[in-house]
Motif scaffolding. Sequence first.
Motif, PDB file in Angstrom:
ATOM      1  N   ALA B 153       1.155   3.639  -3.936  1.00  0.00           N
ATOM      2  CA  ALA B 153       0.603   4.988  -3.905  1.00  0.00           C
ATOM      3  C   ALA B 153       0.114   5.329  -2.507  1.00  0.00           C
ATOM      4  CB  ALA B 153      -0.560   5.082  -4.889  1.00  0.00           C
ATOM      5  N   PRO B 154       0.140   6.612  -2.148  1.00  0.00           N
ATOM      6  CA  PRO B 154      -0.237   7.013  -0.791  1.00  0.00           C
ATOM      7  C   PRO B 154      -1.605   6.491  -0.357  1.00  0.00           C
ATOM      8  CG  PRO B 154       0.646   8.883  -2.000  1.00  0.00           C
ATOM      9  CD  PRO B 154       0.626   7.740  -2.955  1.00  0.00           C
ATOM     10  N   GLU B 155      -2.585   6.467  -1.282  1.00  0.00           N
ATOM     11  CA  GLU B 155      -3.922   6.060  -0.838  1.00  0.00           C
ATOM     12  C   GLU B 155      -4.025   4.618  -0.370  1.00  0.00           C
ATOM     13  OE1 GLU B 155      -3.543   7.751  -3.923  1.00  0.00           O
ATOM     14  OE2 GLU B 155      -5.151   7.034  -5.204  1.00  0.00           O
ATOM     15  N   VAL B 156      -3.086   3.775  -0.788  1.00  0.00           N
ATOM     16  CA  VAL B 156      -3.110   2.389  -0.325  1.00  0.00           C
ATOM     17  C   VAL B 156      -3.048   2.343   1.192  1.00  0.00           C
ATOM     18  CG1 VAL B 156      -1.819   0.229  -0.297  1.00  0.00           C
ATOM     19  CG2 VAL B 156      -2.048   1.493  -2.421  1.00  0.00           C
ATOM     20  N   PHE B 157      -2.289   3.272   1.760  1.00  0.00           N
ATOM     21  CA  PHE B 157      -2.057   3.223   3.196  1.00  0.00           C
ATOM     22  C   PHE B 157      -3.049   4.072   3.976  1.00  0.00           C
ATOM     23  CE2 PHE B 157       1.654   0.898   2.278  1.00  0.00           C
ATOM     24  CZ  PHE B 157       2.118   1.406   1.095  1.00  0.00           C
ATOM     25  N   ALA B 168       8.850  -3.028  -0.305  1.00  0.00           N
ATOM     26  CA  ALA B 168       9.871  -2.306  -1.070  1.00  0.00           C
ATOM     27  C   ALA B 168      10.362  -1.195  -0.159  1.00  0.00           C
ATOM     28  CB  ALA B 168       9.272  -1.745  -2.356  1.00  0.00           C
ATOM     29  N   PRO B 169      11.432  -0.513  -0.520  1.00  0.00           N
ATOM     30  CA  PRO B 169      12.003   0.438   0.431  1.00  0.00           C
ATOM     31  C   PRO B 169      11.106   1.611   0.815  1.00  0.00           C
ATOM     32  CG  PRO B 169      13.624  -0.130  -1.214  1.00  0.00           C
ATOM     33  CD  PRO B 169      12.355  -0.762  -1.648  1.00  0.00           C
ATOM     34  N   ALA B 170      10.344   2.184  -0.127  1.00  0.00           N
ATOM     35  CA  ALA B 170       9.578   3.379   0.249  1.00  0.00           C
ATOM     36  C   ALA B 170       8.310   3.471  -0.580  1.00  0.00           C
ATOM     37  CB  ALA B 170      10.433   4.633   0.033  1.00  0.00           C
ATOM     38  N   ILE B 171       7.335   4.215  -0.076  1.00  0.00           N
ATOM     39  CA  ILE B 171       6.101   4.390  -0.833  1.00  0.00           C
ATOM     40  C   ILE B 171       6.333   5.394  -1.963  1.00  0.00           C
ATOM     41  CG2 ILE B 171       4.696   3.863   1.155  1.00  0.00           C
ATOM     42  CD1 ILE B 171       3.951   6.842   1.263  1.00  0.00           C
ATOM     43  N   ALA B 172       5.362   5.442  -2.882  1.00  0.00           N
ATOM     44  CA  ALA B 172       5.553   6.193  -4.129  1.00  0.00           C
ATOM     45  C   ALA B 172       6.021   7.623  -3.899  1.00  0.00           C
ATOM     46  CB  ALA B 172       4.264   6.183  -4.934  1.00  0.00           C
ATOM     47  N   SER B 173       5.374   8.359  -3.014  1.00  0.00           N
ATOM     48  CA  SER B 173       5.729   9.767  -2.896  1.00  0.00           C
ATOM     49  C   SER B 173       7.116   9.980  -2.297  1.00  0.00           C
ATOM     50  CB  SER B 173       4.678  10.518  -2.086  1.00  0.00           C
ATOM     51  OG  SER B 173       4.196   9.705  -1.061  1.00  0.00           O
ATOM     52  N   GLN B 206       1.698   8.875 -10.642  1.00  0.00           N
ATOM     53  CA  GLN B 206       1.503  10.246 -10.188  1.00  0.00           C
ATOM     54  C   GLN B 206       2.072  10.443  -8.803  1.00  0.00           C
ATOM     55  OE1 GLN B 206      -2.740  10.726 -10.871  1.00  0.00           O
ATOM     56  NE2 GLN B 206      -2.248  12.505 -12.106  1.00  0.00           N
ATOM     57  N   GLY B 207       1.932   9.409  -7.962  1.00  0.00           N
ATOM     58  CA  GLY B 207       2.472   9.511  -6.610  1.00  0.00           C
ATOM     59  C   GLY B 207       3.944   9.849  -6.627  1.00  0.00           C
ATOM     60  N   THR B 208       4.706   9.178  -7.490  1.00  0.00           N
ATOM     61  CA  THR B 208       6.146   9.431  -7.501  1.00  0.00           C
ATOM     62  C   THR B 208       6.442  10.854  -7.955  1.00  0.00           C
ATOM     63  OG1 THR B 208       6.391   8.596  -9.761  1.00  0.00           O
ATOM     64  CG2 THR B 208       6.753   7.040  -7.975  1.00  0.00           C
ATOM     65  N   ALA B 209       5.823  11.256  -9.080  1.00  0.00           N
ATOM     66  CA  ALA B 209       6.132  12.587  -9.617  1.00  0.00           C
ATOM     67  C   ALA B 209       5.691  13.685  -8.665  1.00  0.00           C
ATOM     68  CB  ALA B 209       5.453  12.768 -10.972  1.00  0.00           C
ATOM     69  N   TYR B 210       4.480  13.549  -8.138  1.00  0.00           N
ATOM     70  CA  TYR B 210       3.979  14.629  -7.290  1.00  0.00           C
ATOM     71  C   TYR B 210       4.684  14.670  -5.944  1.00  0.00           C
ATOM     72  CZ  TYR B 210       0.389  15.321 -10.788  1.00  0.00           C
ATOM     73  OH  TYR B 210      -0.271  15.594 -11.967  1.00  0.00           O
TER      74      TYR B 210
END
Lengths: 294, 423, 345
Positions: B153-157, B168-173, B206-210
């Motif tokens: 999720a974005p907040e991790v970073f 992994a290849p990309a972050i959630a968003s 939520q990160g992925t969907a949003y």
Amino acid sequence: MSGSLFAQGLALGLLAGGLYALLSSGLTLYFGVMRVVMVAHPAFLFLAAYTTYFLHRVTGMDPLLTIVATVPLFFAVGIGIQRLLVSRLAPESLAMMSVLLTFALALLIEGGLGVVATGSYRSITVEYATSAVRVFGVALPIDKLIGFGIAAVTFVAIFLILRVTRFGKALRATIQHPTAAMLVGIDTNRVRGIGFGIGLATAAIGGAVLAIIDPFFPAAHWDYIGKLMAIIVVGGLGSVQGAAIAALLLGAIEGVVQVSAGATWAGLIFYGFLFATLLLRPQGFFGGRLAERF
Amino acid sequence: MRQIRRRRPLLASVVTLGLLLTACGEDDADDPTAGGNDSPGDSEETPTGDPITIGISLPLTGDFSEPGKGIQEGYETWAAMMNDSGGLLDRPVELIFRDDASDPNKVVSDYESLITQEEVDLVFGPFSTRLVIPAAGVAESYDMLFVEPAGAAPEVFEQGFEYLFYAAPAIASDHYNYLAEWILGLPEDERPQTAAYAALDDPFAQGTAYGLKEKLEAGGIETVADEVYPPGTTGFTAIAAGIADADADMVVGGTQFEDTVGLLRAFQDLGYQPDLAAFSTGPTLPEFEEAVGAASEGVIAPVGWSVEADFGANQEFAEKHREVHGKEPDEDAANGFTTGEIVAAAVEAVECAEQGEECQRALADYIRENEFDTIVGPLSFDEAGRPQSAHMILQWQGGEIQIVLPEDPEVQTADIQYPKAPW
Amino acid sequence: MPNASDLMTGAAARRAAIVVAAAVLLVYPWIAPNSYLRYAGVLVVMYAVLATSWNLVGGFTGYVSLGHAAFFGLGAYGTGILIIDLAVPHVLALAISTVGVVVFAVVVGLAAVRVRGASFVIVSIALVTMMSLIAQDARELTGGSSGLRVPPISADLDRTSNHLLFFNLFAALLFLAALTWWFIDRSRFGAGLKAIREDEDKAEALGVPTTAYKVAVFALSAGFTGVAGGLYGMWFGNLDPIFLFSIIVGANMVIMALLGGVRHLFGPTVGALIVVPASEYFLARFGETQIHIVFSGVLLGIVVLFMPDGIIPKVRVLLRRFGPVSSSIREETQQEFRDRQGVGA
């Protein structure tokens, strides 16, 4: 929120309310008979769901038919629990100890299920129940209709037992005033045991229904505890028909709120009603003369 | 009142006993052989010498136990492969697992215990954003490299971590990026006009969907429904009713596995037929087809890893995984394996594997500055540890998973089907 | 010979024991061999505080609150939100948050104590479940399911020193809570509460202001729990709504108090000392499956069925078996007695 959405929410809520009614009738029996808050009731519900699941998996039996096997089993277990565990508790600290004891039971069941069945979600899909019937533009999923039907039938059966049969009258007498019941010759110990057994039998039926409606996992019972508690308080502790009315009402409201304001608010309405009841009418709204204050 | 005082000498002994038990008990409990770690299997070149110990806390019970176990298996496959080929820096690799029961407090105490009591040489990350952030905090305060397989999720970073990298290849968003590109690339009259979103209240889901929602809204696709539900939800009919009522052209789910299935079944029940249906996580698992049967047709999901892909050591990984665990690897296992790959590459390059700021910082700097050839493709990271690659998009066709995006012949296995068949 | 000087030695021994226990407590974080054990120590003391606070209500009035975690979570979130959103300094935030928790407890308490026994338990469960749902939903305020990250009290403090600091803070709080319990135990207020436990209707008939007393002790207990929550937030740094408002945490408080003995000052502390390391141990040893949940259930069941007064009385009985057997109330001959009195034969 459109009219059709409102109707859909209401319909789904009522269907859920039927199941809640069945489950809270069991809870009412425990409370009436032993003044025990059976926190483990939802845990038994899920134990029944898992039992149904495994019976179905292993023998291919239709999940609803497993009721034939699970009900007598749970009935016996209920009597056992009342005789061996609950009756051992000292009456002075019954409230605290019974909650803790049944809480311990719930933990045992959850842990046991987790060890045996692991934490993954399970569910049963029966071919005849994956679609929905359309009535006036509202979709009524067949699995939930079946669940409602079974819950309704069982509930009516319990109600009739309580009203019409001799045993039912003995049970109601024991609930109202144990000492007086003993004085008129009722074997209250036996009645209590059987009352408990009936309560657990409703969990068996509820579990079979739940297995085909929604997925389940060992820790799922915590959600039900709050809701069922709220229902029996609103309905009136000790009143089976009160619990049923409250169940349908709260279920319907939950359904409508869920489609409009979301799942979280839907969960909150139970507690809102609980607190409102306590403030305005602690003995509950629908219980009539049978309802108890505590 | 005297009764209370009489307990105190007793109390003193109990207190002391209790504290001593804490110390002793923990030592016993920290015995690595009790925790259920996988000893590296025997093979041709089993390395000898002082093992490199790697501490890991995973949710082996509780809410996240399924993916937690998947990642554990990935780590174990990695360790087995490492020990088969001579070990790391010619030393055997030993994994020490702890169960955090999906509880953020436990994950912190697990890593604290692994680092300060077990004194492990390296650590790998746990599962789920909710657990990654507190765990990374512990690692940061002890200056330990923290490559993790599942906090996307974005907040991790955004926490300012200097040692964290997501394997992994990309972050959630960014998971749905290729899909967003493709949808917005369609001609106006073919494009979906309205979209509905249903997301689990979880930072990753939520990160992925949003992430997708943002891009689609920017491209002019109207959001007509946006439902969020708490974890542990099992009844989806009411949630689905809101979406079905809005009758959006496409539906996007920010989901894990059970809610994907629950939502899909609910949509079926209610007779809602979108032109495009995308869910995260759920459809990437083989159990998906078992759970929904023919309704899987046309369902789309972002996926970081594919068993057919020829990236790096992917085929060897798949084979070893089958050998060690007797089943097909899944994306969680792949993420675990990738974590191991990246750390191993850094360790071999920097030639150290021990606690201490000097070594761990050198490892972190190496990872930040280089590109890695992993089983999910070439990976590189930005200063915050975000991977800079992109997730592929899969679609179920004829009961099988096909990679439909990107339309790169090396990766794509079939063309995307749109609009999708009714379920 | 039992006489006044023997009694004084006995009292001295007891005082010495308390001093030893307190010394062990203070010294523990320094002698703990590694940072993890220090961390575990903080956890134990924190739970001791929680259990002791719970016992203010549970032990004195007999009202079982399974939802006490509600105040724990409120204290944590209250402090956290004040620090993060309003940049209030840590100590002040803790104070304001605690006041908020106490006010909230008074309001809720007024409604909750209208019912007794089982219904009260239900209400407490409802309260904590509600707070859990709200905390997960109110994203802008509480960070939703991702929770909040509370900045540390001082950026200069490394992790180990942080553990040290909060160990001492929690120990101080424990001392305060125990002192409060002790005072209430010997006060009129306490007598009134115990009367409520024994027979509430009679207590009311005798003129005990039951509602006021119940709400007062409820608020007091909530206050201590709230402070513990705030301290936890500052120490741990990560606020997670599911843990902070969990029935399991509430149940653990009850188990610890019950195990140690609800009628005793240090009962809850003893309970915490047993339960916290034991559950860490079980999780480490058996963590691969849900067996640790089974163990919790079994432990609770055993305590409820066989040791409802807690472990302290049982251990006391056990130890007494090893002590000297007291036989007669008189252990001197008549001659010795007369000699002592200075009376002639």
